[in-house]
Design an enzyme around this catalytic site. Structure first.
Site, mmCIF file in Angstrom:
data_model
loop_
_atom_site.group_PDB
_atom_site.id
_atom_site.type_symbol
_atom_site.label_atom_id
_atom_site.label_comp_id
_atom_site.label_asym_id
_atom_site.label_seq_id
_atom_site.Cartn_x
_atom_site.Cartn_y
_atom_site.Cartn_z
ATOM 1 N N TYR A 98 0.791 -1.235 0.000
ATOM 2 C CA TYR A 98 0.000 0.000 0.000
ATOM 3 C C TYR A 98 0.824 1.286 0.000
ATOM 4 O O TYR A 98 0.287 2.357 -0.259
ATOM 5 C CB TYR A 98 -0.950 0.016 1.208
ATOM 6 C CG TYR A 98 -2.054 -1.005 1.095
ATOM 7 C CD1 TYR A 98 -3.148 -0.785 0.271
ATOM 8 C CD2 TYR A 98 -2.000 -2.201 1.793
ATOM 9 C CE1 TYR A 98 -4.159 -1.730 0.157
ATOM 10 C CE2 TYR A 98 -3.002 -3.152 1.681
ATOM 11 C CZ TYR A 98 -4.078 -2.906 0.858
ATOM 12 O OH TYR A 98 -5.075 -3.850 0.739
ATOM 13 N N LEU A 99 2.106 1.188 0.328
ATOM 14 C CA LEU A 99 2.926 2.394 0.435
ATOM 15 C C LEU A 99 3.774 2.572 -0.804
ATOM 16 O O LEU A 99 4.564 1.682 -1.157
ATOM 17 C CB LEU A 99 3.830 2.302 1.669
ATOM 18 C CG LEU A 99 3.105 2.199 3.015
ATOM 19 C CD1 LEU A 99 4.111 2.042 4.140
ATOM 20 C CD2 LEU A 99 2.223 3.411 3.255
#
Length: 559
Positions: free
Chosen positions: A517-518
């Site tokens: 997600y990052l």
């Protein structure tokens, strides 16, 4: 050995202990493990193998769960001969202790292997990787993610999964679909077997697929995360999230307007989108009854999953969430929301039973179609990626102290990552070895403190000596002792930071958000800006996965 009680109804005079002899794929059990009080019964090959699956898990909590035991015993009996079925009528009368001890002894033997034996295994694994671990795609040699198919065993599932304990069957060549180019050499199946199908589909990225027997889901062998095609997909994912950043304010204004809509379905969609944006909830997919554990996402929330509090803990309009999300991870949160959201939720819950859908006019298909209309390529997951990445960037700005040393800066990074993991509800159970490893770390800290006390005493003594002697040699001794104290202080601080880091993150899964997600360019830019070695943030495998970002990101990168 599985010792069991014979069923008296099968004509025996009294319940007799019988001993079920077992061999595994490596060879026969040690004869010394066999014992018998009245009768020895050899298990058939199939029944014997399934028994070993249970024995290997004997110390695990799963084997105490009723649903696991029931499903296992049902599937085990399917593999038995009629004679075995008449003898083995109850799992509770079976004792897998000796079989379990045999496998524990094997595990211990592997731990005690010599350097030469370990090297031999390593070389064999490298040989297998060289032979099976690569493919050629667009004239480039690419690593395959996992070329070994999962062996048979017992299905575990997450939480109280209704199918836990069922037998995961062995995947045979006849179950396998190979996907390769028309002009490529098709890998030969094992002798005496054939592939289910060989196809040439260049519109998908998988190389091999098969259907597993528990839930009927399709499994794949794909390219390694470090491959070019995976890197491109990763880059596209984060670029889509960056595009959302440019129009997110417009989308937020729109769903706020929709809270006042005359259409109930529009209001429900707008409130669901607010939760997906604000709380990083998953959209949730419809599932067939009984197929999987009772897990939900935003669109499939039921009335029983939320409680409304006009006032709670000094805050107004609080929504209390309590439900099982993906992988049966509990989501529990108390969130103050805007008044209009609260009023809408009251409206959605009117005249409904606890088991009724909260958003009864909404499903994931309707939501995703709406999201596509708002922005091309927009899905609920893009909101998670956007909110996770923007949170990391903001947290790093707030938490990073320019004057900190490298260990303290890494602690700040992990705290920023933890804020994201909490937002995305990435939890884990504390590792079984957590207490032991913390005790070991504390012992190191205590020893280092003693070492520091000794070093300070030596420095004090050297200073006193230098005052008396006033020569060059004693001055050098003072400087040497000062450096020793500084070095030990740094080592102690590093250990204490490590202890804080471990304690804070014992129930948080940092790697899930970091890998999925990052935007990795945020982390790479942060490392470049503060002189942090990239290997302190990403291990070797992760650096291979994010090679594109490491090459691309500058220290002034803004998500």
């Amino acid at each position: 050995d599985v010792s069991c009680m014979q069923n008296p109804s099968q004509g025996s005079q009294a319940p007799q202990e019988c001993n079920l002899d077992q061999k595994d794929s490596i060879g026969m059990l040690d004869p010394q493990l066999r014992y018998c009080s009245s009768k020895v019964m050899k298990l058939s090959t199939k029944a014997e193998e399934v028994a070993t699956f249970f024995a290997k898990m004997l110390d695990h909590e799963y084997t105490t769960k009723e649903i696991f035991r029931k499903n296992f015993f049902k599937d085990w009996r399917k593999e038995m001969t009629s004679e075995e079925k008449s003898t083995i009528t109850s799992l509770s009368k079976c004792d897998f202790t000796h079989m379990s001890q045999y496998f524990k002894a094997q595990t211990e033997a592997r731990k005690q292997m010599s350097k030469e034996e370990k090297q031999k295994i390593k070389e064999e694994n490298e040989r297998l990787l060289k032979e099976y671990g690569y493919c050629v795609m667009d004239n480039h040699k690419e690593r395959i993610a996992n070329f070994k198919i999962e062996p048979p065993g017992l299905f575990r599932g997450r939480g109280n999964h209704p199918k836990m304990g069922m037998l995961k069957r062995r995947i045979m060549p006849e179950d396998i679909i190979i996907n390769c180019s028309k002009d490529s050499k098709v890998p030969p199946p094992p002798p005496g077997h054939k592939w289910k199908e060989v196809r040439h589909d260049n519109k998908v990225t998988w190389l091999v697929s098969w259907t597993e027997n528990i839930q009927g889901s399709i499994k794949y062998i794909m390219l390694n995360p470090s491959s070019r095609i995976k890197g491109e997909k990763d880059w596209q994912k984060y670029e889509t999230a960056r595009r959302l950043k440019k129009c997110v304010d417009k989308i937020r204004n729109q769903y706020r307007e929709d809270w006042k809509s005359k259409e109930m379905k529009v209001r429900q969609r707008a409130v669901a989108l607010y939760f997906i944006d604000k709380l990083a909830l998953r959209a949730g997919n419809e599932k067939e009854e009984g197929e999987t554990a009772d897990t939900v996402g935003c669109c499939s929330l039921r009335v029983e999953h939320i409680k409304l509090h006009p006032e709670l803990d000094g805050q107004e309009y609080v929504v209390e969430f309590d439900f099982l999300g993906k992988d049966s991870i509990r989501y529990y949160n108390k969130v103050p929301v805007e008044k209009r959201v609260f009023k809408n939720l009251q409206l959605f819950m009117e005249n409904k039973q606890p088991e009724d859908d909260l958003f009864d006019r909404l499903n994931t298909s309707i939501l995703n179609k709406h999201l596509q209309d708002l922005m091309e390529g927009l899905t609920a997951k893009v909101f998670r990626t956007y909110n996770a990445s923007i949170t990391l960037q903001q947290q790093l700005k707030e938490l990073t102290n320019p004057d900190d040393n490298i260990p303290a800066k890494i602690l700040s990074y992990n705290r920023a990552n933890r804020a994201v993991a909490i937002l995305c509800n990435h939890q884990r159970a504390p590792p079984k070895t957590f207490e032991k490893s913390m005790m070991n770390l504390q012992s190191k800290i205590d020893a280092k403190k003693e070492q520091l006390a000794d070093a300070r005493r030596e420095l004090k003594s050297a200073k006193a000596d230098a005052k008396v002697r006033r020569d060059e040699k004693s001055k050098k001794a003072v400087e040497s002792k000062k450096k020793a104290v500084q070095r030990i202080e740094e080592q102690l601080m590093k250990l204490e930071v490590q202890a804080t880091d471990r304690e804070e993150n014992k129930q948080i899964a940092l790697s899930t958000s970091k890998l999925n997600y990052l935007d990795p360019r945020i982390s790479v830019a942060w490392c470049k800006k503060w002189g942090i070695p990239i290997e302190k943030i990403y291990n070797k495998t992760q650096r291979e996965k994010f090679a594109w970002a490491i090459d691309m990101a500058e220290e002034d990168y803004e998500f």
